[in-house]
Design a protein around this motif. Structure first.
Motif, mmCIF file in Angstrom:
data_model
loop_
_atom_site.group_PDB
_atom_site.id
_atom_site.type_symbol
_atom_site.label_atom_id
_atom_site.label_comp_id
_atom_site.label_asym_id
_atom_site.label_seq_id
_atom_site.Cartn_x
_atom_site.Cartn_y
_atom_site.Cartn_z
ATOM 1 N N SER A 1 1.130 -1.434 0.453
ATOM 2 C CA SER A 1 -0.326 0.097 0.085
ATOM 3 C C SER A 1 0.565 1.384 -0.291
ATOM 4 C CB SER A 1 -0.494 -0.183 1.367
ATOM 5 O OG SER A 1 -1.850 -0.953 1.515
ATOM 6 N N GLY A 2 0.692 2.126 -0.344
ATOM 7 C CA GLY A 2 1.351 3.194 -1.335
ATOM 8 C C GLY A 2 2.653 2.802 -1.573
ATOM 9 N N SER A 3 2.935 2.331 -2.541
ATOM 10 C CA SER A 3 3.763 2.478 -3.761
ATOM 11 C C SER A 3 3.545 2.221 -4.994
ATOM 12 C CB SER A 3 4.576 1.199 -2.946
ATOM 13 O OG SER A 3 4.332 0.072 -3.062
ATOM 14 N N LYS A 4 4.425 2.004 -5.858
ATOM 15 C CA LYS A 4 4.060 1.610 -7.355
ATOM 16 C C LYS A 4 4.683 0.432 -7.983
ATOM 17 C CE LYS A 4 5.205 6.549 -8.933
ATOM 18 N NZ LYS A 4 5.573 7.677 -9.146
ATOM 19 N N MET A 5 4.434 0.200 -8.957
ATOM 20 C CA MET A 5 5.670 -0.339 -9.643
ATOM 21 C C MET A 5 5.417 -0.586 -11.459
ATOM 22 S SD MET A 5 3.520 -3.849 -8.568
ATOM 23 C CE MET A 5 4.997 -5.382 -9.396
ATOM 24 N N GLU A 6 6.437 -0.455 -11.433
ATOM 25 C CA GLU A 6 6.494 -0.541 -13.992
ATOM 26 C C GLU A 6 6.311 -1.878 -14.125
ATOM 27 O OE1 GLU A 6 9.026 2.093 -15.686
ATOM 28 O OE2 GLU A 6 9.054 3.571 -14.101
ATOM 29 N N ILE A 7 5.056 -2.194 -14.579
ATOM 30 C CA ILE A 7 4.690 -3.863 -15.174
ATOM 31 C C ILE A 7 4.775 -3.713 -17.149
ATOM 32 C CG2 ILE A 7 3.293 -5.703 -15.547
ATOM 33 C CD1 ILE A 7 2.556 -4.988 -12.722
ATOM 34 N N GLY A 8 5.778 -3.708 -18.124
ATOM 35 C CA GLY A 8 5.038 -3.524 -18.838
ATOM 36 C C GLY A 8 5.306 -2.173 -19.142
ATOM 37 N N GLN A 9 4.658 -1.250 -20.393
ATOM 38 C CA GLN A 9 4.179 -0.253 -20.084
ATOM 39 C C GLN A 9 2.893 0.365 -19.674
ATOM 40 O OE1 GLN A 9 2.904 -0.114 -24.236
ATOM 41 N NE2 GLN A 9 4.146 -1.169 -25.636
ATOM 42 N N LEU A 10 2.640 0.063 -18.179
ATOM 43 C CA LEU A 10 2.053 0.090 -17.305
ATOM 44 C C LEU A 10 2.749 1.147 -16.205
ATOM 45 C CD1 LEU A 10 -1.075 -2.216 -17.706
ATOM 46 C CD2 LEU A 10 -0.659 0.395 -18.801
ATOM 47 N N THR A 11 2.605 2.141 -15.278
ATOM 48 C CA THR A 11 2.895 2.211 -13.567
ATOM 49 C C THR A 11 1.753 2.558 -13.222
ATOM 50 O OG1 THR A 11 4.141 3.623 -14.920
ATOM 51 C CG2 THR A 11 3.727 3.898 -12.267
ATOM 52 N N ILE A 12 1.640 0.921 -12.113
ATOM 53 C CA ILE A 12 0.311 0.476 -11.237
ATOM 54 C C ILE A 12 0.913 0.889 -9.977
ATOM 55 C CG2 ILE A 12 -1.225 -1.140 -9.980
ATOM 56 C CD1 ILE A 12 -0.441 -2.650 -12.896
ATOM 57 N N ALA A 13 -0.219 2.338 -9.167
ATOM 58 C CA ALA A 13 0.250 2.421 -8.097
ATOM 59 C C ALA A 13 -0.985 1.896 -6.890
ATOM 60 C CB ALA A 13 -0.302 3.829 -7.532
ATOM 61 N N LEU A 14 -0.617 1.347 -5.426
ATOM 62 C CA LEU A 14 -1.547 0.736 -4.838
ATOM 63 C C LEU A 14 -1.992 2.358 -3.920
ATOM 64 C CD1 LEU A 14 -4.036 -1.407 -3.785
ATOM 65 C CD2 LEU A 14 -1.461 -2.197 -2.701
ATOM 66 N N ARG A 15 -2.779 2.507 -3.426
ATOM 67 C CA ARG A 15 -3.264 3.617 -2.812
ATOM 68 C C ARG A 15 -3.312 2.785 -1.621
ATOM 69 N NH1 ARG A 15 0.464 6.437 -4.806
ATOM 70 N NH2 ARG A 15 -0.155 7.364 -6.449
ATOM 71 N N ALA A 16 -4.641 1.893 -1.488
ATOM 72 C CA ALA A 16 -4.934 1.339 -0.409
ATOM 73 C C ALA A 16 -5.622 -0.375 -0.577
ATOM 74 C CB ALA A 16 -6.881 2.323 0.414
ATOM 75 N N CYS A 17 -6.219 -1.443 0.319
ATOM 76 C CA CYS A 17 -6.643 -2.704 -0.009
ATOM 77 C C CYS A 17 -7.324 -2.586 1.435
ATOM 78 C CB CYS A 17 -5.862 -3.696 0.209
ATOM 79 S SG CYS A 17 -6.313 -4.859 -0.757
ATOM 80 N N ARG A 18 -8.746 -3.231 1.511
ATOM 81 C CA ARG A 18 -10.078 -2.865 1.882
ATOM 82 C C ARG A 18 -9.871 -4.444 2.401
ATOM 83 N NH1 ARG A 18 -10.881 2.833 2.626
ATOM 84 N NH2 ARG A 18 -9.532 3.783 3.472
ATOM 85 N N TYR A 19 -10.661 -5.383 3.136
ATOM 86 C CA TYR A 19 -11.188 -6.603 3.613
ATOM 87 C C TYR A 19 -12.056 -6.930 4.177
ATOM 88 C CZ TYR A 19 -7.072 -8.441 6.391
ATOM 89 O OH TYR A 19 -6.730 -7.887 7.579
ATOM 90 N N PRO A 20 -13.100 -8.149 4.309
ATOM 91 C CA PRO A 20 -14.005 -7.919 5.704
ATOM 92 C C PRO A 20 -13.179 -8.720 6.958
ATOM 93 C CG PRO A 20 -14.921 -8.842 3.679
ATOM 94 C CD PRO A 20 -13.554 -8.470 2.971
ATOM 95 N N GLU A 21 -13.404 -7.862 8.057
ATOM 96 C CA GLU A 21 -12.814 -8.066 9.187
ATOM 97 C C GLU A 21 -12.665 -10.048 9.384
ATOM 98 O OE1 GLU A 21 -13.963 -7.064 13.407
ATOM 99 O OE2 GLU A 21 -12.555 -5.387 12.165
ATOM 100 N N GLY A 22 -11.153 -10.334 9.249
ATOM 101 C CA GLY A 22 -10.393 -11.154 9.254
ATOM 102 C C GLY A 22 -10.746 -12.689 8.679
ATOM 103 N N ALA A 23 -10.565 -12.389 6.539
ATOM 104 C CA ALA A 23 -10.873 -13.927 5.827
ATOM 105 C C ALA A 23 -9.973 -12.054 5.257
ATOM 106 C CB ALA A 23 -12.063 -13.292 5.525
ATOM 107 N N PRO A 24 -8.705 -11.443 4.733
ATOM 108 C CA PRO A 24 -8.524 -11.029 4.485
ATOM 109 C C PRO A 24 -8.769 -11.992 2.778
ATOM 110 C CG PRO A 24 -6.869 -12.422 5.133
ATOM 111 C CD PRO A 24 -7.592 -12.523 5.312
ATOM 112 N N ALA A 25 -9.218 -12.792 1.928
ATOM 113 C CA ALA A 25 -8.564 -13.432 1.169
ATOM 114 C C ALA A 25 -10.020 -13.660 0.379
ATOM 115 C CB ALA A 25 -8.077 -15.119 0.787
ATOM 116 N N ASN A 26 -11.311 -13.443 0.935
ATOM 117 C CA ASN A 26 -12.326 -12.953 0.918
ATOM 118 C C ASN A 26 -12.843 -11.312 0.498
ATOM 119 O OD1 ASN A 26 -12.792 -15.566 1.516
ATOM 120 N ND2 ASN A 26 -13.865 -15.088 3.509
ATOM 121 N N ASP A 27 -13.378 -11.241 -1.122
ATOM 122 C CA ASP A 27 -13.915 -10.191 -1.172
ATOM 123 C C ASP A 27 -12.908 -9.341 -0.819
ATOM 124 O OD1 ASP A 27 -15.969 -9.203 -2.854
ATOM 125 O OD2 ASP A 27 -17.078 -8.377 -1.070
#
Length: 120
Positions: free
Chosen positions: A48-74
């Motif tokens: 979170s808060g970082s970015k990376m270059e993949i091919g011709q794209l620069t992707i930045a992740l600002r935040a990731c949220r998930y249902p409490e206790g289940a990071p792999a769900n939704d």
């Protein structure tokens, strides 16, 4: 495109208010990137808060949220995607892991979607 992003954001807000589900913030996210020309797909971990270059794209992740206790769900993540050379904005908004087509990035060569949040 902006109208659709606004509509999707409104839907997320309405869903969150209606469901009142507790959420936690992840330390990052796992993203999948598909190069439509080569047919190659790869998974990437992005903090979170970082970015990376993949091919011709620069992707930045600002935040990731998930249902409490289940990071792999939704998981849902706010990402920004730009063309690396021109810094032209391609996508900015929330992506939902369980419904990637709800607010999809439109690009002629690449597809990007969120798989799950990272917790450590």
């Amino acid at each position: 495109m902006r109208f659709f992003n606004a509509l999707a954001g409104l839907f997320l807000c309405a869903s969150a208010v209606h469901a009142q589900q507790a959420v936690s913030s992840g330390t990052g996210a796992e993203l999948r990137v598909l190069d439509k020309v080569s047919g190659q797909s790869s998974n990437y971990d992005l903090a979170s808060g970082s970015k990376m270059e993949i091919g011709q794209l620069t992707i930045a992740l600002r935040a990731c949220r998930y249902p409490e206790g289940a990071p792999a769900n939704d998981a849902f993540a706010y990402i920004e995607v730009n063309e690396t050379e021109s810094a032209t904005g391609i996508f900015g908004g929330w992506m939902i892991a369980s419904s990637p087509a709800l607010n999809a990035m439109e690009h002629s060569r690449y597809d990007v979607w969120v798989l799950r949040c990272k917790t450590s």
